[in-house]
Design an enzyme around this catalytic site. Structure first.
Site, PDB file in Angstrom:
ATOM      1  N   ASP A   1       0.849  -1.192   0.000  1.00  9.92           N
ATOM      2  CA  ASP A   1       0.000   0.000   0.000  1.00  9.92           C
ATOM      3  C   ASP A   1       0.886   1.243   0.000  1.00  9.92           C
ATOM      4  N   GLU A  49      -7.441   5.323  -6.427  1.00 10.57           N
ATOM      5  CA  GLU A  49      -8.810   4.895  -6.678  1.00 10.57           C
ATOM      6  C   GLU A  49      -9.248   5.763  -7.844  1.00 10.57           C
ATOM      7  N   SER A  50      -9.746   5.134  -8.918  1.00 13.41           N
ATOM      8  CA  SER A  50      -9.867   5.886 -10.173  1.00 13.41           C
ATOM      9  C   SER A  50     -11.288   6.019 -10.728  1.00 13.41           C
ATOM     10  N   THR A  57      -5.294  14.098 -13.799  1.00  9.36           N
ATOM     11  CA  THR A  57      -6.395  13.916 -14.741  1.00  9.36           C
ATOM     12  C   THR A  57      -6.979  15.263 -15.151  1.00  9.36           C
ATOM     13  N   ASP A  58      -7.578  15.291 -16.343  1.00  6.65           N
ATOM     14  CA  ASP A  58      -8.256  16.532 -16.769  1.00  6.65           C
ATOM     15  C   ASP A  58      -9.492  16.819 -15.914  1.00  6.65           C
ATOM     16  N   GLU A  59      -9.961  15.805 -15.155  1.00  6.36           N
ATOM     17  CA  GLU A  59     -11.176  16.027 -14.346  1.00  6.36           C
ATOM     18  C   GLU A  59     -10.971  17.065 -13.255  1.00  6.36           C
ATOM     19  N   TYR A  97     -13.919  11.804  -6.475  1.00  4.44           N
ATOM     20  CA  TYR A  97     -12.698  11.356  -7.166  1.00  4.44           C
ATOM     21  C   TYR A  97     -11.865  12.545  -7.639  1.00  4.44           C
ATOM     22  N   SER A 105     -10.242  14.591  -4.982  1.00  2.00           N
ATOM     23  CA  SER A 105      -9.074  13.961  -4.349  1.00  2.00           C
ATOM     24  C   SER A 105      -7.841  14.101  -5.246  1.00  2.00           C
ATOM     25  N   LYS A 106      -8.040  14.006  -6.553  1.00  2.00           N
ATOM     26  CA  LYS A 106      -6.906  14.176  -7.473  1.00  2.00           C
ATOM     27  C   LYS A 106      -6.431  15.635  -7.472  1.00  2.00           C
ATOM     28  N   PRO A 128     -26.250   0.615 -20.043  1.00  2.00           N
ATOM     29  CA  PRO A 128     -26.798   1.726 -19.255  1.00  2.00           C
ATOM     30  C   PRO A 128     -26.177   3.080 -19.594  1.00  2.00           C
ATOM     31  N   ASN A 174     -20.992  10.218 -25.509  1.00  2.00           N
ATOM     32  CA  ASN A 174     -21.063   8.835 -25.015  1.00  2.00           C
ATOM     33  C   ASN A 174     -21.925   7.962 -25.928  1.00  2.00           C
ATOM     34  N   GLY A 224     -23.954  15.006 -10.305  1.00  2.00           N
ATOM     35  CA  GLY A 224     -22.843  15.939 -10.565  1.00  2.00           C
ATOM     36  C   GLY A 224     -22.094  15.655 -11.858  1.00  2.00           C
ATOM     37  N   HIS A 225     -22.717  14.948 -12.764  1.00  2.75           N
ATOM     38  CA  HIS A 225     -22.080  14.481 -14.006  1.00  2.75           C
ATOM     39  C   HIS A 225     -21.472  15.637 -14.824  1.00  2.75           C
TER      40      HIS A 225
HETATM   41  P1  NAD Z   1      -6.936   1.652 -12.183  1.00  2.00           P
HETATM   42  O1  NAD Z   1      -8.051   1.799 -11.203  1.00  2.00           O
HETATM   43  O2  NAD Z   1      -7.095   0.749 -13.344  1.00  2.00           O
HETATM   44  O3  NAD Z   1      -5.605   1.208 -11.427  1.00  2.00           O
HETATM   45  C1  NAD Z   1      -5.229   1.727 -10.193  1.00  2.00           C
HETATM   46  C2  NAD Z   1      -4.130   0.843  -9.605  1.00  2.00           C
HETATM   47  O4  NAD Z   1      -3.706   1.415  -8.362  1.00  2.00           O
HETATM   48  C3  NAD Z   1      -4.601  -0.584  -9.293  1.00  2.00           C
HETATM   49  O5  NAD Z   1      -3.652  -1.521  -9.747  1.00  2.00           O
HETATM   50  C4  NAD Z   1      -4.705  -0.609  -7.779  1.00  2.00           C
HETATM   51  O6  NAD Z   1      -4.467  -1.897  -7.220  1.00  2.00           O
HETATM   52  C5  NAD Z   1      -3.626   0.387  -7.388  1.00  2.00           C
HETATM   53  N1  NAD Z   1      -3.866   0.981  -6.057  1.00  2.00           N
HETATM   54  C6  NAD Z   1      -5.018   1.525  -5.598  1.00  2.00           C
HETATM   55  N2  NAD Z   1      -4.865   1.936  -4.325  1.00  2.00           N
HETATM   56  C7  NAD Z   1      -3.573   1.656  -3.978  1.00  2.00           C
HETATM   57  C8  NAD Z   1      -2.816   1.858  -2.804  1.00  2.00           C
HETATM   58  N3  NAD Z   1      -3.357   2.426  -1.708  1.00  2.00           N
HETATM   59  N4  NAD Z   1      -1.524   1.461  -2.791  1.00  2.00           N
HETATM   60  C9  NAD Z   1      -0.960   0.873  -3.897  1.00  2.00           C
HETATM   61  N5  NAD Z   1      -1.648   0.648  -5.022  1.00  2.00           N
HETATM   62  C10 NAD Z   1      -2.935   1.038  -5.078  1.00  2.00           C
HETATM   63  O7  NAD Z   1      -6.611   3.139 -12.659  1.00  2.00           O
HETATM   64  P2  NAD Z   1      -6.094   3.655 -14.082  1.00  2.00           P
HETATM   65  O8  NAD Z   1      -7.250   3.921 -14.940  1.00  2.00           O
HETATM   66  O9  NAD Z   1      -5.003   2.791 -14.536  1.00  2.00           O
HETATM   67  O10 NAD Z   1      -5.507   5.088 -13.643  1.00  2.00           O
HETATM   68  C11 NAD Z   1      -4.157   5.214 -13.233  1.00  2.00           C
HETATM   69  C12 NAD Z   1      -3.892   6.659 -12.865  1.00  2.00           C
HETATM   70  O11 NAD Z   1      -4.150   7.506 -13.980  1.00  2.00           O
HETATM   71  C13 NAD Z   1      -4.782   7.197 -11.748  1.00  2.00           C
HETATM   72  O12 NAD Z   1      -3.985   8.034 -10.935  1.00  2.00           O
HETATM   73  C14 NAD Z   1      -5.855   7.996 -12.466  1.00  2.00           C
HETATM   74  O13 NAD Z   1      -6.321   9.028 -11.636  1.00  2.00           O
HETATM   75  C15 NAD Z   1      -5.075   8.531 -13.641  1.00  2.00           C
HETATM   76  N6  NAD Z   1      -5.844   8.797 -14.862  1.00  2.00           N
HETATM   77  C16 NAD Z   1      -6.679   7.853 -15.383  1.00  2.00           C
HETATM   78  C17 NAD Z   1      -7.345   8.118 -16.590  1.00  2.00           C
HETATM   79  C18 NAD Z   1      -8.261   7.087 -17.218  1.00  2.00           C
HETATM   80  O14 NAD Z   1      -8.910   7.392 -18.212  1.00  2.00           O
HETATM   81  N7  NAD Z   1      -8.350   5.861 -16.720  1.00  2.00           N
HETATM   82  C19 NAD Z   1      -7.156   9.343 -17.233  1.00  2.00           C
HETATM   83  C20 NAD Z   1      -6.301  10.288 -16.662  1.00  2.00           C
HETATM   84  C21 NAD Z   1      -5.640   9.999 -15.486  1.00  2.00           C
HETATM   85  O1  DAU Z   2     -11.007  12.263 -17.876  1.00  2.00           O
HETATM   86  C1  DAU Z   2     -10.138  11.381 -17.243  1.00  2.00           C
HETATM   87  C2  DAU Z   2     -10.924  10.461 -16.337  1.00  2.00           C
HETATM   88  O2  DAU Z   2     -11.647   9.573 -17.183  1.00  2.00           O
HETATM   89  C3  DAU Z   2     -10.050   9.694 -15.354  1.00  2.00           C
HETATM   90  O3  DAU Z   2      -9.456  10.596 -14.459  1.00  2.00           O
HETATM   91  C4  DAU Z   2     -10.870   8.658 -14.583  1.00  2.00           C
HETATM   92  O4  DAU Z   2     -10.015   7.868 -13.773  1.00  2.00           O
HETATM   93  C5  DAU Z   2     -11.599   7.773 -15.561  1.00  2.00           C
HETATM   94  O5  DAU Z   2     -12.433   6.877 -14.856  1.00  2.00           O
HETATM   95  C6  DAU Z   2     -12.435   8.607 -16.541  1.00  2.00           C
HETATM   96  O6  DAU Z   2     -13.539   9.229 -15.864  1.00  2.00           O
HETATM   97  P1  DAU Z   2     -15.015   9.307 -16.525  1.00  2.00           P
HETATM   98  O7  DAU Z   2     -15.990   9.486 -15.440  1.00  2.00           O
HETATM   99  O8  DAU Z   2     -15.028  10.261 -17.657  1.00  2.00           O
HETATM  100  O9  DAU Z   2     -15.080   7.821 -17.156  1.00  2.00           O
HETATM  101  P2  DAU Z   2     -16.213   6.706 -17.195  1.00  2.00           P
HETATM  102  O10 DAU Z   2     -15.720   5.628 -18.089  1.00  2.00           O
HETATM  103  O11 DAU Z   2     -16.682   6.326 -15.835  1.00  2.00           O
HETATM  104  O12 DAU Z   2     -17.410   7.453 -17.915  1.00  2.00           O
HETATM  105  C7  DAU Z   2     -17.261   8.018 -19.211  1.00  2.00           C
HETATM  106  C8  DAU Z   2     -18.589   8.657 -19.592  1.00  2.00           C
HETATM  107  O13 DAU Z   2     -19.566   7.614 -19.783  1.00  2.00           O
HETATM  108  C9  DAU Z   2     -19.160   9.567 -18.527  1.00  2.00           C
HETATM  109  O14 DAU Z   2     -19.816  10.671 -19.138  1.00  2.00           O
HETATM  110  C10 DAU Z   2     -20.199   8.703 -17.812  1.00  2.00           C
HETATM  111  C11 DAU Z   2     -20.700   7.791 -18.916  1.00  2.00           C
HETATM  112  N1  DAU Z   2     -21.141   6.442 -18.478  1.00  2.00           N
HETATM  113  C12 DAU Z   2     -20.254   5.687 -17.759  1.00  2.00           C
HETATM  114  C13 DAU Z   2     -20.623   4.421 -17.314  1.00  2.00           C
HETATM  115  C14 DAU Z   2     -19.678   3.593 -16.492  1.00  2.00           C
HETATM  116  C15 DAU Z   2     -22.398   5.958 -18.823  1.00  2.00           C
HETATM  117  O15 DAU Z   2     -23.176   6.656 -19.497  1.00  2.00           O
HETATM  118  N2  DAU Z   2     -22.767   4.720 -18.382  1.00  2.00           N
HETATM  119  C16 DAU Z   2     -21.931   3.928 -17.629  1.00  2.00           C
HETATM  120  O16 DAU Z   2     -22.353   2.818 -17.245  1.00  2.00           O
END
Ligand code: NAD
Ligand code: DAU
Length: 337
Positions: free
Chosen positions: A60, A85-86, A126-128, A151, A154-155, A206, A250, A276-277
């Site tokens: 961890d 946590e993502s 993240t851009d969020e 989420y 926290s980022k 969904p 989407n 809050g979408h």
């Molecule tokens: P993910 O949820 O797929 O992976 C997260 C990983 O972190 C997992 O392997 C999990 O086991 C590990 N983890 C979680 N808590 C932990 C802890 N306390 N200690 C050690 N390991 C821990 O996430 P992802 O989509 O691969 O995203 C990776 C990073 O990129 C994140 O920081 C996320 O905010 C950022 N990001 C994601 C996206 C996206 O579209 N997925 C876009 C921009 C930025």
């Molecule tokens: O922009 C970067 C971010 O993108 C990352 O920081 C996050 O870790 C990553 O999860 C992602 O966030 P989003 O919330 O944009 O991704 P998600 O795939 O959850 O959702 C994408 C869009 O689709 C969003 O507008 C919500 C919608 N959605 C999502 C799910 C899971 C649906 O309509 N139905 C669904 O079941």
């Protein structure tokens, strides 16, 4: 040899990073620290597990002693913090673990990195953190931080902390802010893999709200190449946006998946909106393009097909996931919609 601590390297983006980088470079020794939460999966790293330049440690980022031990033992000089946590929907169901891992966990890494005088600390953000856009405009690095979900808040908190360590202690930090990633090994709670897998299983798709929310999609390898470049050439203290200029609604992504898999639109089900979408994300990545010479290499058309094909070919990977705790999460998230 560069000794790099990669946290969260068993997740979607981190595992793609490790697999890609170990193929491309022989000057990185990677220590992967991952807690293996529901999102972490060592199957993602099969092709790297026997590489002599790679070691995995289950643990961890909140564990001070373990983190300290890793920096000492492996003489860590570079950190890339992917661990988090993502998932936004999970942060709405329960926020605490998001603040623990994403904020306090980042602090443990930063403090340790400061003591060990690392050369670069890259925070994967993240851009969020910028919040939501209206129909026009793009996020630039100077767009004010205005996160809307547990989420993203926290980022954003982690980003501000990382910047404070630069200003206060002169730590050599870098921050990347990327848009929505897609590609192999993405956990099927996220839009694209969830829709692919539900379509293959003839389950309802969904769609939150009116389906017209916009995300700016980038292939995971393009993101990871940018992270590697920022680690190497980025200017310390700076933020770099990463995006591939590929805005999509989407509903259009979902229809594209249905069409590619030869399924009908009757699977689409409009459900209650995410609280809050955020309406629209769109990234201006001209800074990293102009200053570091990065540009995306993958077209959405080909990379999305490759991704759908990957899920078709790797059914056993996702079947193991959706047969476990995932069912509990899925029911809680979608049952009253
Ligand atoms: P993910 O949820 O797929 O992976 C997260 C990983 O972190 C997992 O392997 C999990 O086991 C590990 N983890 C979680 N808590 C932990 C802890 N306390 N200690 C050690 N390991 C821990 O996430 P992802 O989509 O691969 O995203 C990776 C990073 O990129 C994140 O920081 C996320 O905010 C950022 N990001 C994601 C996206 C996206 O579209 N997925 C876009 C921009 C930025
Ligand atoms: O922009 C970067 C971010 O993108 C990352 O920081 C996050 O870790 C990553 O999860 C992602 O966030 P989003 O919330 O944009 O991704 P998600 O795939 O959850 O959702 C994408 C869009 O689709 C969003 O507008 C919500 C919608 N959605 C999502 C799910 C899971 C649906 O309509 N139905 C669904 O079941």
């Amino acid at each position: 040899m560069k000794n790099i601590l990669v946290t969260g390297g068993a997740g979607f983006i981190g595992s793609n990073f490790i697999n890609h980088i170990l193929k491309e470079r022989d000057d990185y020794f990677i220590v992967n620290l991952d807690k293996l939460t529901y999102a972490g999966n060592l199957e993602n790293l099969k092709e790297s597990e026997n590489n002599p330049n790679y070691v995995f440690i289950k643990g961890d980022i909140l564990n001070n002693e373990l983190v300290n031990y890793i920096f000492e033992k492996y003489k860590i000089k570079y950190v890339i913090n992917f661990a988090a946590e993502s998932h936004v929907d999970r942060s709405i169901l329960g926020a605490e673990v998001f603040y623990r891992t994403n904020v306090i966990g980042t602090n443990v890494l930063l403090e340790t990195a400061r003591r060990f005088e690392v050369e670069r600390f890259l925070q994967v953000s993240t851009d969020e953190v910028y919040g939501s856009l209206g129909p026009t405009g793009l996020f630039t690095e100077s767009t004010p931080i205005s996160p809307n979900s547990p989420y993203s808040s926290s980022k954003a908190a982690a980003d501000l902390m990382v910047q404070a360590y630069y200003h206060t202690y002169g730590m050599p930090v870098l921050i990347t802010r990327c848009s929505n990633n897609y590609g192999p090994f993405q956990f099927p709670e996220k839009l694209i893999p969830l829709m692919i897998i539900n379509t293959l299983n003839n389950k309802k798709l969904p769609v939150y709200g009116d389906g017209l929310n916009v995300r700016d999609w980038i292939y995971v390898i393009d993101h990871n190449k940018a992270v590697d470049l920022v680690l190497e050439k980025g200017k310390v203290g700076e933020v770099y946006n990463i995006g591939a200029t590929n805005e999509m609604r989407n509903i259009d992504i979902i229809k594209l998946i249905l069409k590619y898999l030869n399924k009908g639109e009757e699977l689409i089900e409009y459900v209650k909106d995410r609280p809050g979408h955020d309406r629209r994300y769109a990234i201006d990545s001209s800074k990293i393009q102009n200053e570091l010479g990065w540009k995306p290499e993958f077209s959405f058309e080909s990379a999305i097909q490759f991704t759908i094909d990957w899920y078709l070919k790797n059914q056993s990977w996702w079947e193991r996931i959706i047969s476990g705790d995932y069912i509990k999460y899925y029911n809680e998230q979608y049952q009253n919609k």
